[in-house]
Design an enzyme around this catalytic site. Structure first.
Site, PDB file in Angstrom:
ATOM      1  N   ASP A 138       1.985   0.535  -0.246  1.00 27.53           N
ATOM      2  CA  ASP A 138       1.716   1.941   0.034  1.00 27.53           C
ATOM      3  C   ASP A 138       2.764   2.837  -0.607  1.00 27.53           C
ATOM      4  OD1 ASP A 138       0.232   3.985   1.159  1.00 27.53           O
ATOM      5  OD2 ASP A 138       1.306   3.936   3.065  1.00 27.53           O
TER       6      ASP A 138
ATOM      7  N   ASN B 228     -10.515   3.772   0.357  1.00 30.87           N
ATOM      8  CA  ASN B 228     -10.018   4.344  -0.896  1.00 30.87           C
ATOM      9  C   ASN B 228     -11.158   4.607  -1.873  1.00 30.87           C
ATOM     10  OD1 ASN B 228      -7.055   2.242  -0.912  1.00 30.87           O
ATOM     11  ND2 ASN B 228      -7.299   4.300  -0.102  1.00 30.87           N
TER      12      ASN B 228
END
Length: 273
Positions: free
Chosen positions: A48, A97
């Site tokens: 991340d 995503n």
């Protein structure tokens, strides 16, 4: 893979050397502490912070953070190899995503994935057997093909190391798919569903997960300071130890990795007890 643009100017050379020397000393100290320690067999990585790292480093196109992050993943896999971790699952991108990011960013990320597969993972002497976790039907056709080729090209990898790429992955959807496949398999036997309900165990479901055949992760590391699982390996991580690191993924250092292992080694795993 295209050369990466220069980020913000580095510190003066003398200061940079001093910083690297200090990090090397810290890493060496941690390695000595880990000698003889019980280390995880399987590590899950939530990579991340790529875009935030790019923004902080002044990149005009923050999508380039994904490319820096992909290149850095190769270094982290090398650290895993060095300490004997044989199973790694990397959360490359989630199903969310693919749905919520802009089309251009998703297309860019898919190109990066294809480049890494072709140039780094599926070479003539692969170091990792590649497996894929996720729904290939949610991916562009070229990416799905590249993932399938990487699986085929590394199927006979002799190192005993397995790398699972979670691409277009969602933990809840994985459970839905596992139960659906289990029901289909049971229907083929001609037995009533009630019989399955009476004998059902967690092992029945585990055999139909995307990650079937791999051990559950012992340690999950997430970078960027966020402290949540984000739908990653929900079933498999039921008893995993969690480690959250403030560094963004491209800035995740070997010393950070070794600290995560040291923290893991000092914990007493309870497995829900």
């Amino acid at each position: 893979m295209k050369p990466l643009p220069t980020v913000k100017p580095a510190p003066p050379l003398r200061a940079l050397r001093a910083l690297r020397s200090l990090q090397a000393l810290r890493a060496g100290r941690l390695r000595r502490r880990l000698a003889g320690a019980e280390l995880p067999r399987h590590i899950g990585l939530i990579m991340d912070g790529n875009r935030r790292w790019a923004r902080e480093h002044g990149l005009a196109d923050i999508r380039l953070g994904h490319r820096y992050g992909a290149q850095h993943a190769s270094a982290v896999l090398g650290w895993c190899e060095a300490v004997g971790v044989r199973h790694v699952t990397v959360f490359v991108c989630s199903a969310e995503n693919l749905r919520r990011r802009g089309d251009e960013e998703v297309a860019f990320l898919m190109r990066v994935i294809e480049e890494v597969l072709t140039r780094n993972l599926a070479g003539p002497r692969p170091r990792w057997q590649v497996r894929v976790a996720g729904d290939p039907d949610t991916l562009p056709e070229s990416t799905a093909r590249a993932l399938a080729r990487a699986e085929a090209a590394t199927a006979d990898c002799t190192t005993g190391a397995r790398l699972t790429l979670a691409v277009g992955y969602g933990g809840r959807q994985e459970l839905v798919d596992a139960v659906r496949n289990l029901l289909h398999a049971h229907a083929d036997t001609g037995r009533p569903v009630r019989a399955l309900a009476e004998e059902l165990t967690s092992d029945h479901i585990a055999r139909h997960l995307y990650t079937a055949g791999s051990p559950d992760p012992d340690l999950v590391i997430r970078t960027s300071g966020e402290q949540r699982m984000s739908n990653f390996l929900l079933w498999q991580s039921a008893y995993a130890e969690l480690y959250f690191c403030d560094a963004y993924w491209p800035a995740f250092r070997e010393v950070d990795f070794l600290r995560a292992l040291h923290t893991y080694a000092t914990r007493k795993r309870r497995y829900g007890a």
